[in-house]
Design a protein around this motif. Structure first.
Motif, PDB file in Angstrom:
ATOM      1  N   HIS A  24       0.770  -1.614  -0.348  1.00 15.05           N
ATOM      2  CA  HIS A  24       0.422   0.282   0.272  1.00 15.05           C
ATOM      3  C   HIS A  24       0.700   1.269   0.006  1.00 15.05           C
ATOM      4  O   HIS A  24       0.144   2.488   0.344  1.00 15.05           O
ATOM      5  N   ARG A  25       2.053   1.188   0.085  1.00 11.94           N
ATOM      6  CA  ARG A  25       2.971   2.135  -0.013  1.00 11.94           C
ATOM      7  C   ARG A  25       2.784   3.571   0.912  1.00 11.94           C
ATOM      8  O   ARG A  25       2.661   4.536   0.516  1.00 11.94           O
ATOM      9  N   GLU A  26       3.127   2.368   2.147  1.00 12.59           N
ATOM     10  CA  GLU A  26       2.837   3.423   3.553  1.00 12.59           C
ATOM     11  C   GLU A  26       4.204   2.634   3.965  1.00 12.59           C
ATOM     12  O   GLU A  26       4.537   1.963   4.682  1.00 12.59           O
ATOM     13  N   GLY A  27       4.942   4.011   5.001  1.00  7.23           N
ATOM     14  CA  GLY A  27       6.114   4.419   5.675  1.00  7.23           C
ATOM     15  C   GLY A  27       5.897   4.986   6.697  1.00  7.23           C
ATOM     16  O   GLY A  27       6.111   4.780   7.623  1.00  7.23           O
ATOM     17  N   SER A  28       5.738   6.509   6.074  1.00  7.43           N
ATOM     18  CA  SER A  28       5.877   7.188   7.517  1.00  7.43           C
ATOM     19  C   SER A  28       4.339   7.129   8.655  1.00  7.43           C
ATOM     20  O   SER A  28       5.294   7.320   9.750  1.00  7.43           O
TER      21      SER A  28
END
Lengths: 97, 432
Positions: B312-316
């Motif tokens: 889901h292109r989540e990291g921060s």
């Protein structure tokens, strides 16, 4: 539109180079020269810090380094990259990140 | 004369800032060390900010945080050599405050976050690289920096030092990263007038669009491209697994150059002025590659703990959440006057297990393996899907039933029927 050379790209970036204190070093040049077949660092470093000379030697100049860590991790057969962060305040200084 | 702190936080990215902010706000004596000239100067991200994770700490962040655009439209593109097939989701719901996500420029955002950390009472020292963790047997008791007399002590050290996390490796807390567990991403920022950004993406005011892309642009490697709208700039980049880069020997900047030349992308960037080129590693190994995240006197938060949801292109948001929860764990233990030992700090992991962070990482634990073993998801399928669309949309006197037959034949010749069913099953299992 022709493609942009990596040097022209890096020219846009801001650096404070720690002259005389490269934060990455090749441990043993002989390993790159004679033992490493792939020399992947010369292709994969996003700042093209590693170049292969005509005689097969790999030369590292860290001035344009983006501090990503790619070279250290892909050198997982020979472990020939000594990688540290630059001293505090030195190295790449991103304007936008 | 060594000073003693309740906590030392190494690094001033989203996870470190969240940890330092929460602990300082809770009344602890906190020191945060950052190797850059200012917080943000070493940090790279796409970048999307997810409001929720930040809101839980700073509910009124919208008042002064440097935000670029709130996202009202998400595009997913699958590209072959000269086409793209897309799904766009645009909703007026995303135009209602409070906004759910924003594009940001990390150098500016992290600097802002750091002012909040300092207002909360933490001492932030820049231009200081931590070179070693100070140990007393198995216990971390402080850090050594590259400054003269640079030894500082604390009850707990929070490692928020990013994906490379040299310190944790030096101390033996986790092994060196494997090329299959990290993606290398490169990106550029292109400036252009605000009106150009708005007209090209059919937006106005602070509205924004993000495009995520997969297909031929990664030359068969496991990876994706992206293009985000900022106020008066576009961020364009591409990232692939390092193991695939290593096998292909494709230079990342060549990959980016070719992607920028794609006929679907080139017009969006036309006339822009490139002002920065960055590269960064993203820890995408997922749940299976996660290291130990706490021990006697230490905790790991953010990228150094592999807290990234690659799907889901989540990291921060995972970074901020792990930083906050690590800090809350310390606050609770301090209040109860308990030792910050591994046994007590295990509450950090237990608390994380109850959040979306661990739940999502667990849910997608099979994903990296599935994609590594099945490159067809990045090679054959984009081609086939694009071809199918072109076949159906080309009006040439051939009836639609015949066209459908052609498409089916195309699919089963590239991937046998068994292969197709198998792929569907693998995707279902991985997403399940």
């Amino acid at each position: 539109m022709s493609t942009v050379k990596v040097e022209e790209r890096l020219f846009q970036n801001r650096y404070r180079v720690d002259s005389g204190h490269p934060h990455i070093q090749i441990k043993d040049n002989e390993i790159c020269h004679s033992k490493c077949q792939g020399k992947e660092c010369t292709h994969l470093c996003p700042a093209a810090c590693y170049t292969q000379e005509g005689n097969g030697r790999v030369v590292l100049i860290t001035d344009g380094c983006l501090e990503c860590g790619t070279c250290r991790i892909i050198c997982n057969e020979h472990h020939n990259v000594a990688w540290e962060y630059p001293r505090g305040g030195y190295g790449i200084l991103f304007k936008f990140g | 004369m060594a000073e003693h702190f309740d906590a030392i936080v190494i690094g001033a990215g989203p996870s470190g800032n969240a940890a330092a902010y929460t602990m300082a706000k809770g009344g602890l004596k906190v020191l945060q060390l950052e190797r850059g000239e200012y917080p943000g100067s070493k940090n790279v991200q796409g970048a999307i900010l997810y409001s929720d994770a930040l809101e839980r700490m700073i509910p009124d962040f919208r008042e002064d945080a440097p935000l670029e655009r709130h996202i009202i439209e998400q595009r997913m593109w699958i590209l072959d050599d000269n086409s793209h097939i897309a799904s766009h989701y645009r909703s007026e719901e995303f135009n209602k405050q409070p906004y759910n996500r924003y594009t940001i420029l990390r150098a500016q955002f992290d600097k802002w976050f750091s002012t909040k950390v300092q207002e909360a009472g933490a001492l932030v020292i820049n231009e200081t690289t931590v070179t070693d963790l100070l140990m007393d047997k198995n216990r971390v008791i402080g850090v050594r920096t590259d400054r003269v007399d640079g030894e500082i002590y604390a009850d707990v050290v929070v490692l928020a030092d990013g994906v490379n996390s040299l310190l944790a490796k030096k101390a033996g807390f986790h092994a060196e990263l494997q090329p299959k567990d990290v993606a290398l991403a490169v990106k550029e920022i292109h400036f252009m007038p605000t009106e150009t950004v708005e007209s090209r993406f059919n937006i106005s005011g602070d509205e924004g669009v993000v495009i995520e892309m997969a297909g031929k642009i990664t030359k068969g490697m496991m990876g994706t491209g992206f293009l985000y709208t900022n106020k008066e700039s576009l961020t364009v980049g591409v990232g692939c697994m390092l193991s695939d880069f290593k096998a292909s020997k494709v230079s990342p900047y060549t990959l980016l150059d070719e992607m920028k030349q794609h006929p679907s992308i080139k017009p969006l960037l036309a006339g822009g002025e490139m002002k920065e080129y960055t590269a960064h590693l993203i820890p995408e190994g997922g749940y299976e590659a996660m290291p130990q995240i706490y021990g006697d006197g230490w905790m790991i938060v953010g990228d150094s703990g592999m807290f990234v949801n690659a799907v889901h292109r989540e990291g921060s948001n995972l970074a901020m959440t792990t930083g906050r929860i690590a800090a809350e764990t310390v606050l609770t233990l301090k209040e109860a006057r308990k030792d910050l030992s591994a046994r007590n700090l295990s509450a950090y992991r237990a608390a994380l297990d109850e959040t979306f962070v661990m739940k999502d990482l667990k849910k997608y634990r099979r994903m990296p393996g599935v994609f590594h073993k099945n490159p067809q998801f990045f090679t054959d399928y984009p081609d086939l899907v694009s071809q199918a669309a072109r076949t159906m949309l080309t009006v040439d006197g051939i009836d639609k039933k015949t066209k459908e037959k052609q498409i089916r034949k195309e699919f089963s010749s590239r991937r046998s029927l068994v292969g197709l069913l198998g792929d569907a099953f693998k995707m279902w299992r991985a997403f399940e």
